[in-house]
Design a protein around this motif. Structure first.
Motif, PDB file in Angstrom:
ATOM      1  N   MET A 131       0.835  -1.191   0.000  1.00 56.57           N
ATOM      2  CA  MET A 131       0.000   0.000   0.000  1.00 56.57           C
ATOM      3  C   MET A 131       0.873   1.246   0.000  1.00 56.57           C
ATOM      4  O   MET A 131       2.017   1.197   0.429  1.00 56.57           O
ATOM      5  CB  MET A 131      -0.948  -0.009   1.205  1.00 56.57           C
ATOM      6  CG  MET A 131      -0.270   0.154   2.552  1.00 56.57           C
ATOM      7  SD  MET A 131      -1.450   0.125   3.934  1.00 56.57           S
ATOM      8  CE  MET A 131      -2.181   1.751   3.789  1.00 56.57           C
ATOM      9  N   ASN A 132       0.284   2.313  -0.483  1.00 63.52           N
ATOM     10  CA  ASN A 132       1.057   3.555  -0.558  1.00 63.52           C
ATOM     11  C   ASN A 132       1.069   4.242   0.809  1.00 63.52           C
ATOM     12  O   ASN A 132       0.507   5.313   0.985  1.00 63.52           O
ATOM     13  CB  ASN A 132       0.446   4.495  -1.602  1.00 63.52           C
ATOM     14  CG  ASN A 132       0.596   3.937  -3.008  1.00 63.52           C
ATOM     15  OD1 ASN A 132       1.397   3.032  -3.243  1.00 63.52           O
ATOM     16  ND2 ASN A 132      -0.159   4.472  -3.937  1.00 63.52           N
ATOM     17  N   GLY A 133       1.700   3.596   1.757  1.00 66.58           N
ATOM     18  CA  GLY A 133       1.710   4.098   3.128  1.00 66.58           C
ATOM     19  C   GLY A 133       2.909   4.983   3.395  1.00 66.58           C
ATOM     20  O   GLY A 133       3.829   5.101   2.582  1.00 66.58           O
ATOM     21  N   VAL A 134       2.895   5.555   4.591  1.00 64.09           N
ATOM     22  CA  VAL A 134       3.989   6.458   4.975  1.00 64.09           C
ATOM     23  C   VAL A 134       5.259   5.664   5.306  1.00 64.09           C
ATOM     24  O   VAL A 134       6.349   6.225   5.384  1.00 64.09           O
ATOM     25  CB  VAL A 134       3.541   7.357   6.147  1.00 64.09           C
ATOM     26  CG1 VAL A 134       3.496   6.567   7.451  1.00 64.09           C
ATOM     27  CG2 VAL A 134       4.435   8.584   6.262  1.00 64.09           C
ATOM     28  N   ALA A 144       0.986  -5.293   9.070  1.00 61.19           N
ATOM     29  CA  ALA A 144       0.207  -4.773  10.201  1.00 61.19           C
ATOM     30  C   ALA A 144       0.697  -3.389  10.609  1.00 61.19           C
ATOM     31  O   ALA A 144      -0.089  -2.518  10.981  1.00 61.19           O
ATOM     32  CB  ALA A 144       0.306  -5.734  11.382  1.00 61.19           C
ATOM     33  N   GLN A 145       2.006  -3.177  10.531  1.00 58.23           N
ATOM     34  CA  GLN A 145       2.531  -1.848  10.868  1.00 58.23           C
ATOM     35  C   GLN A 145       2.198  -0.824   9.784  1.00 58.23           C
ATOM     36  O   GLN A 145       1.926   0.332  10.066  1.00 58.23           O
ATOM     37  CB  GLN A 145       4.037  -1.911  11.075  1.00 58.23           C
ATOM     38  CG  GLN A 145       4.408  -2.744  12.294  1.00 58.23           C
ATOM     39  CD  GLN A 145       5.897  -2.736  12.578  1.00 58.23           C
ATOM     40  OE1 GLN A 145       6.590  -1.773  12.303  1.00 58.23           O
ATOM     41  NE2 GLN A 145       6.382  -3.817  13.144  1.00 58.23           N
ATOM     42  N   GLU A 146       2.209  -1.310   8.545  1.00 57.49           N
ATOM     43  CA  GLU A 146       1.982  -0.387   7.425  1.00 57.49           C
ATOM     44  C   GLU A 146       0.547   0.122   7.379  1.00 57.49           C
ATOM     45  O   GLU A 146       0.290   1.187   6.819  1.00 57.49           O
ATOM     46  CB  GLU A 146       2.338  -1.099   6.106  1.00 57.49           C
ATOM     47  CG  GLU A 146       3.832  -1.380   6.002  1.00 57.49           C
ATOM     48  CD  GLU A 146       4.186  -2.390   4.907  1.00 57.49           C
ATOM     49  OE1 GLU A 146       3.282  -2.791   4.139  1.00 57.49           O
ATOM     50  OE2 GLU A 146       5.364  -2.762   4.827  1.00 57.49           O
ATOM     51  N   GLN A 147      -0.392  -0.641   7.966  1.00 57.93           N
ATOM     52  CA  GLN A 147      -1.782  -0.185   7.916  1.00 57.93           C
ATOM     53  C   GLN A 147      -2.118   0.774   9.064  1.00 57.93           C
ATOM     54  O   GLN A 147      -3.238   1.266   9.161  1.00 57.93           O
ATOM     55  CB  GLN A 147      -2.749  -1.375   7.864  1.00 57.93           C
ATOM     56  CG  GLN A 147      -2.651  -2.363   8.998  1.00 57.93           C
ATOM     57  CD  GLN A 147      -3.287  -1.844  10.278  1.00 57.93           C
ATOM     58  OE1 GLN A 147      -4.389  -1.304  10.254  1.00 57.93           O
ATOM     59  NE2 GLN A 147      -2.577  -1.991  11.390  1.00 57.93           N
ATOM     60  N   LEU A 148      -1.141   1.040   9.930  1.00 57.73           N
ATOM     61  CA  LEU A 148      -1.381   2.049  10.965  1.00 57.73           C
ATOM     62  C   LEU A 148      -1.642   3.391  10.282  1.00 57.73           C
ATOM     63  O   LEU A 148      -1.028   3.694   9.254  1.00 57.73           O
ATOM     64  CB  LEU A 148      -0.157   2.188  11.882  1.00 57.73           C
ATOM     65  CG  LEU A 148       0.181   0.990  12.770  1.00 57.73           C
ATOM     66  CD1 LEU A 148       1.553   1.192  13.411  1.00 57.73           C
ATOM     67  CD2 LEU A 148      -0.886   0.815  13.845  1.00 57.73           C
ATOM     68  N   PRO A 149      -2.530   4.219  10.835  1.00 57.68           N
ATOM     69  CA  PRO A 149      -2.702   5.556  10.253  1.00 57.68           C
ATOM     70  C   PRO A 149      -1.340   6.270  10.199  1.00 57.68           C
ATOM     71  O   PRO A 149      -0.543   6.145  11.136  1.00 57.68           O
ATOM     72  CB  PRO A 149      -3.653   6.238  11.242  1.00 57.68           C
ATOM     73  CG  PRO A 149      -4.392   5.107  11.898  1.00 57.68           C
ATOM     74  CD  PRO A 149      -3.403   3.969  11.979  1.00 57.68           C
ATOM     75  N   PRO A 150      -1.065   6.972   9.092  1.00 55.18           N
ATOM     76  CA  PRO A 150       0.265   7.595   8.932  1.00 55.18           C
ATOM     77  C   PRO A 150       0.716   8.417  10.137  1.00 55.18           C
ATOM     78  O   PRO A 150       1.879   8.344  10.545  1.00 55.18           O
ATOM     79  CB  PRO A 150       0.088   8.468   7.694  1.00 55.18           C
ATOM     80  CG  PRO A 150      -0.973   7.778   6.897  1.00 55.18           C
ATOM     81  CD  PRO A 150      -1.911   7.162   7.903  1.00 55.18           C
ATOM     82  N   ALA A 151      -0.186   9.169  10.721  1.00 53.47           N
ATOM     83  CA  ALA A 151       0.216  10.002  11.867  1.00 53.47           C
ATOM     84  C   ALA A 151       0.642   9.134  13.044  1.00 53.47           C
ATOM     85  O   ALA A 151       1.601   9.448  13.758  1.00 53.47           O
ATOM     86  CB  ALA A 151      -0.926  10.935  12.271  1.00 53.47           C
ATOM     87  N   ASP A 152      -0.055   8.013  13.250  1.00 52.89           N
ATOM     88  CA  ASP A 152       0.314   7.109  14.339  1.00 52.89           C
ATOM     89  C   ASP A 152       1.665   6.441  14.056  1.00 52.89           C
ATOM     90  O   ASP A 152       2.491   6.284  14.949  1.00 52.89           O
ATOM     91  CB  ASP A 152      -0.745   6.002  14.511  1.00 52.89           C
ATOM     92  CG  ASP A 152      -2.075   6.556  14.994  1.00 52.89           C
ATOM     93  OD1 ASP A 152      -2.135   7.755  15.330  1.00 52.89           O
ATOM     94  OD2 ASP A 152      -3.058   5.782  15.018  1.00 52.89           O
ATOM     95  N   TYR A 153       1.850   6.038  12.798  1.00 49.07           N
ATOM     96  CA  TYR A 153       3.105   5.391  12.407  1.00 49.07           C
ATOM     97  C   TYR A 153       4.280   6.307  12.719  1.00 49.07           C
ATOM     98  O   TYR A 153       5.278   5.904  13.315  1.00 49.07           O
ATOM     99  CB  TYR A 153       3.062   5.055  10.914  1.00 49.07           C
ATOM    100  CG  TYR A 153       4.282   4.314  10.393  1.00 49.07           C
ATOM    101  CD1 TYR A 153       4.241   2.940  10.169  1.00 49.07           C
ATOM    102  CD2 TYR A 153       5.469   4.992  10.108  1.00 49.07           C
ATOM    103  CE1 TYR A 153       5.355   2.263   9.687  1.00 49.07           C
ATOM    104  CE2 TYR A 153       6.583   4.323   9.626  1.00 49.07           C
ATOM    105  CZ  TYR A 153       6.519   2.957   9.410  1.00 49.07           C
ATOM    106  OH  TYR A 153       7.622   2.296   8.939  1.00 49.07           O
ATOM    107  N   LEU A 154       4.147   7.564  12.302  1.00 50.16           N
ATOM    108  CA  LEU A 154       5.269   8.499  12.466  1.00 50.16           C
ATOM    109  C   LEU A 154       5.472   8.899  13.926  1.00 50.16           C
ATOM    110  O   LEU A 154       6.593   9.162  14.344  1.00 50.16           O
ATOM    111  CB  LEU A 154       5.041   9.747  11.607  1.00 50.16           C
ATOM    112  CG  LEU A 154       5.118   9.522  10.096  1.00 50.16           C
ATOM    113  CD1 LEU A 154       4.725  10.803   9.359  1.00 50.16           C
ATOM    114  CD2 LEU A 154       6.521   9.084   9.676  1.00 50.16           C
ATOM    115  N   ALA A 155       4.389   8.944  14.688  1.00 50.20           N
ATOM    116  CA  ALA A 155       4.504   9.410  16.076  1.00 50.20           C
ATOM    117  C   ALA A 155       5.077   8.336  16.991  1.00 50.20           C
ATOM    118  O   ALA A 155       5.648   8.647  18.026  1.00 50.20           O
ATOM    119  CB  ALA A 155       3.139   9.854  16.587  1.00 50.20           C
TER     120      ALA A 155
END
Lengths: 218, 215
Positions: free
Chosen positions: A1-4, A54-65
């Motif tokens: 997916m085109n995730g952050v 599973a990590q990649e589907q985290l909302p981008p803001a959550d992933y980065l934070a």
């Protein structure tokens, strides 16, 4: 997916800050998290590609934070719930409430060293690779909304096959639990200018490890 | 305005600092809860968790890779074997129970400098280097290594000749990469152990260059 998580070439994250004499873990819980991940991986409840997905589907803001190991905790929680090994109410309570589900195996002390060989992902398929060393190829333009290992920065770019690495488990299907679907894996090298345009460093070359379905002749 | 942008960047950095107490507390509680649930369910064995941590803290680390590099510097046939099949060659040193497959060793030369990254997550040859350092897993490194590697090298205090080709290996599959750095000058009299001591972790990722004793 085109995730952050697909960060190659993004700008604005600042300088790299190496830490002198960095400890293996900064906090005790980081080591516990790593160990939990390893031990749950051993149960076979999900595979490494599903862990990454599973990590990649985290909302981008959550992933980065999130810090690195907190992200592991969030990803593992997602997989525990999805696999039915843990109920949401148990995550809330911080304790087991319902009876355990069955897992294929549980890691014990004697398994630790054996389990610490990096997994083998090559498979003998009896097929022939479509490309050989020196071939010019284009990374396909594709935008699956599920897990893939073709980074966005390479899509649509033309490079050369530098090495043929054998047939390997395809993360795109393995992460979904729809099969290992082994595919030929290649090292594909791109010039900096093919990836980043004319102003790129002329001495730069970047390679990716690309599965055959990611590539087309060019 | 440039001023506003600076403030915002600064704020974001502080907010996302994983060492901020509230972040640590929250993550610690979350992980403790996970461990409690998984142990109570019988999916994991707490003593085994201790062994896993011990393994990563004490058994595996850059000393494994450093030994292989030093051997390659003194033994041409080992070096050829290492470049041919990194896993098989390092296995013969008997440093760890087993090296994983598809470990690819890439050689630095005066013409080409190699750097390793995982832009998508944190893939790293941990069986020969241990766990990756925080900077390797950072957004800054993952984003920038492939578009501005010379800038990244500057962050590490490394300046390469302008003519040196920089080759960045993005670890997008289960192949893993280890950089074989160049043997530094003034090391002719050093034995293998002394040479291994010069081989830093970062030099095997490609963000440092081993330095020999001053002449």
């Amino acid at each position: 997916m085109n995730g952050v998580h697909d960060m190659g070439g993004m700008q604005g994250f600042g300088t790299v800050c190496p830490e002198e004499n960095e400890p293996v873990f900064h906090h005790v819980w980081e080591g516990r998290m790593l160990a939990l991940q390893r031990a749950m991986g051993f149960t076979g409840a999900w595979n490494i590609d599903a862990s990454r997905a599973a990590q990649e589907q985290l909302p981008p803001a959550d992933y980065l934070a999130a810090s690195y190991y907190k992200r592991w905790a969030l990803g593992m929680t997602f997989n525990l719930l999805r696999s039915g090994l843990v109920d949401p109410i148990e995550i809330e309570a911080g304790h087991a409430i319902s009876p355990p589900a069955k897992v294929a195996r549980v890691m014990r002390g004697t398994d630790v060293l054996r389990a610490f060989t990096r997994g083998k992902f090559s498979r003998d398929t009896g097929t022939k690779p479509s490309f050989c060393v020196g071939d010019t190829v284009r990374a396909r333009r594709m935008n699956p909304d599920t897990h893939t290992r073709l980074p966005r920065y390479a899509r649509g770019c033309v490079g050369q096959i530098e090495a043929v690495r054998g047939c390997h488990v395809l993360p795109d299907t393995n992460s979904l639990g729809t099969g290992e679907n082994p595919q030929w894996l290649y090292t594909v090298v791109f010039s900096g200018q093919a990836l980043w345009g004319q102003s790129a460093d002329p001495t730069l070359k970047v390679s990716i490890e690309a599965f055959e379905p990611y590539l087309e002749s060019a | 305005m440039a001023h506003d942008h600076t403030d915002e960047t600064h704020h974001a950095h502080i907010h996302h600092d994983p060492d901020q107490p509230q972040e640590v507390d929250e993550a610690q509680l979350r992980v403790r809860a996970l461990e409690t649930i998984l142990v109570e369910k019988g999916y994991v064995d707490p003593a085994t968790l201790d062994s896993i941590i011990d393994y990563f803290e004490h058994r595996v680390g850059p000393h494994v890779g450093a030994k292989a590099v030093a051997r390659a510097w003194v033994d041409e046939s080992f070096k050829r074997a290492l470049l041919e099949d990194g896993a098989a060659a390092i296995q013969t040193l008997n440093l760890v129970p087993r090296i994983g497959d598809h470990l690819i060793v890439v050689e630095n030369t005066p013409m080409q400098h190699n750097m390793v990254v995982c832009t998508l997550c944190s893939c790293y040859p941990w069986d020969v280097l241990g766990l990756p350092p925080t900077w390797y897993k950072s957004a800054a490194y993952r984003s920038r290594a492939i578009i501005d590697p010379r800038g990244v090298l500057t962050d590490f205090g490394v300046a390469l000749p302008e003519s040196t080709e920089i080759r960045v290996w993005d670890s997008t599959a289960e192949t893993r990469f280890l950089v074989l750095p160049m043997r530094p000058a003034n090391t002719e009299s050093l034995g293998e152990d002394a040479l291994a001591a010069l081989v830093t972790r970062n030099s095997m990722i490609g963000t440092a260059v081993p330095v020999g004793p001053s002449a």
